[in-house]
Design a protein around this motif. Structure first.
Motif, PDB file in Angstrom:
ATOM      1  N   ASP A 281      40.544  41.395  47.998  1.00 29.18           N
ATOM      2  CA  ASP A 281      39.790  40.642  48.688  1.00 29.18           C
ATOM      3  C   ASP A 281      40.885  39.308  48.521  1.00 29.18           C
ATOM      4  O   ASP A 281      41.690  39.310  48.134  1.00 29.18           O
ATOM      5  N   ARG A 282      40.073  38.402  48.798  1.00 28.51           N
ATOM      6  CA  ARG A 282      40.794  37.006  48.992  1.00 28.51           C
ATOM      7  C   ARG A 282      41.223  36.434  47.453  1.00 28.51           C
ATOM      8  O   ARG A 282      42.134  35.638  47.434  1.00 28.51           O
ATOM      9  N   GLY A 285      44.784  36.163  45.890  1.00 30.29           N
ATOM     10  CA  GLY A 285      45.611  35.033  46.260  1.00 30.29           C
ATOM     11  C   GLY A 285      45.649  33.951  45.076  1.00 30.29           C
ATOM     12  O   GLY A 285      46.731  33.328  44.767  1.00 30.29           O
TER      13      GLY A 285
END
Length: 351
Positions: A281-282, A285
């Protein structure tokens, strides 16, 4: 007992009990006979004691259970599920040794020793993943059996990101100072740094794909897991026989890295296809900043610190770990993790 979601027996018997018993028995055996046979006997006896401890633990948890006969079809379902596990478990161990066995036919004994050390150092980065797998597997089976795929998907994402986050400092240290780490085995082993870096590439993909293999097993797809292992062993053998004669230990490392990368990416695909979940998922990052800062700090300290490889390695690792931890706490923690941590602190203060 892990299937009952009880981890304390795994800790007492497997993670702590057997290694401690092994050390104690080795100390005793060294006073009797300083031979390889005595050391092997100490190792075997430690597992005899661990097996006895596991038996007692299981009896303690199961003594109140009612002894019911197996129902119709239970045995056939058990065989279909467990049958592929025995050869797959054997293949999983062989996968760490196949390229080494092939390599022994083409290089000197000293080079085999160097590669063997590099293999062991490369496996350090999967230690946390192994722990997560042992903890995660009963929850996979439970959530999948109840059809709670969405919760399983969230748990898979969270634990995989935690695994990558926890492994990152050790991985970066091995990348920055591979020669110094190998010197732990002796000065002659420092020549395996290129092979170690290649091995790390394959093991890092292993980390990035998380517990895909355990998800596949706990969801009941043990046959597919066996197919992946069989394909991985074949690939490792073919690549090793092609690369080892020409490139030596670096060729063996390439065979190993390609095999682990291909097998784990295949498992990731199968988990997505059959179970409908994936680990990304994000939030990943958030790991880039801490990793970049730690990498810069480690590289700087590694270049500036003198005084021997031990001091350099310790300073590099400690500096990188501190830098990584501080930046991770500042920008790496997700809102959900921060809320959970604050809740735990509040409960502790309340008590």
């Amino acid at each position: 007992t892990r299937g009952l979601k009880l981890m304390r027996y795994t800790l007492y018997v497997f993670w702590a009990g057997q290694p401690i018993a092994w050390l104690v028995l080795m100390t005793i055996m060294l006073r009797i006979s300083k031979t390889p046979s005595a050391m092997v006997l100490a190792y075997s006896l430690s597992w005899v004691l661990a097996s006895a401890g596991a038996f007692v633990s299981w009896r303690r948890e199961s003594r109140r259970w009612r002894a019911d006969p197996m129902g119709p079809g239970d045995l056939s379902r058990l065989v279909r599920y467990a049958g592929p596990r025995a050869p797959a478990a054997l293949a999983s161990q062989l996968l760490f040794w196949t390229d080494l066995f092939v390599l022994t036919n083409y290089v000197s004994h000293s080079a085999v020793g160097v590669y063997s050390a590099a293999l062991r150092v490369g496996q350090i980065v999967v230690l946390f993943l192994t722990s997560v797998n042992l903890m995660f597997s009963p929850f996979v089976a439970d959530l999948h059996n109840r059809g709670e795929t969405e919760r399983l998907d969230r748990l898979f994402k969270t634990l995989t990101r935690w695994t990558v986050a926890a492994t990152m400092p050790a991985f970066l240290l091995l990348v920055i100072a591979p020669s110094s780490v190998l010197r732990i085995f002796g000065g002659a082993f420092a020549g395996g740094e290129t092979a170690l870096l290649i091995l790390l590439a394959g093991q890092f993909i292993n980390i990035l794909t998380g517990s895909s293999g355990f998800v596949l097993i706990m969801a009941g797809y043990t046959g597919w897991d066996l197919v992946v292992y069989a394909g991985a062993l074949t690939l490792d053998l073919v690549l090793a026989f092609i690369l080892c004669p020409r490139y030596g230990i670096e060729g063996a490392a390439v065979a190993n890295a390609c095999t682990f990368a291909a097998s784990n990416l295949t498992r990731l695909f199968l988990v997505k296809r059959f179970v409908g979940i994936q680990p990304y998922d994000r939030q990943y990052g958030r790991l880039l900043g801490p990793a970049a800062v730690a990498l810069f700090a480690m590289a700087l300290v590694h270049q500036l610190i003198s005084g021997g490889w031990v001091i350099n390695l310790a300073a590099t690792g400690l500096t990188g770990a501190i830098a990584y931890g501080l930046v991770y706490l500042a920008i790496g923690v997700t809102p959900g993790e921060r809320s959970a941590a604050l809740g735990i602190v509040s409960r502790i203060r309340g008590r």
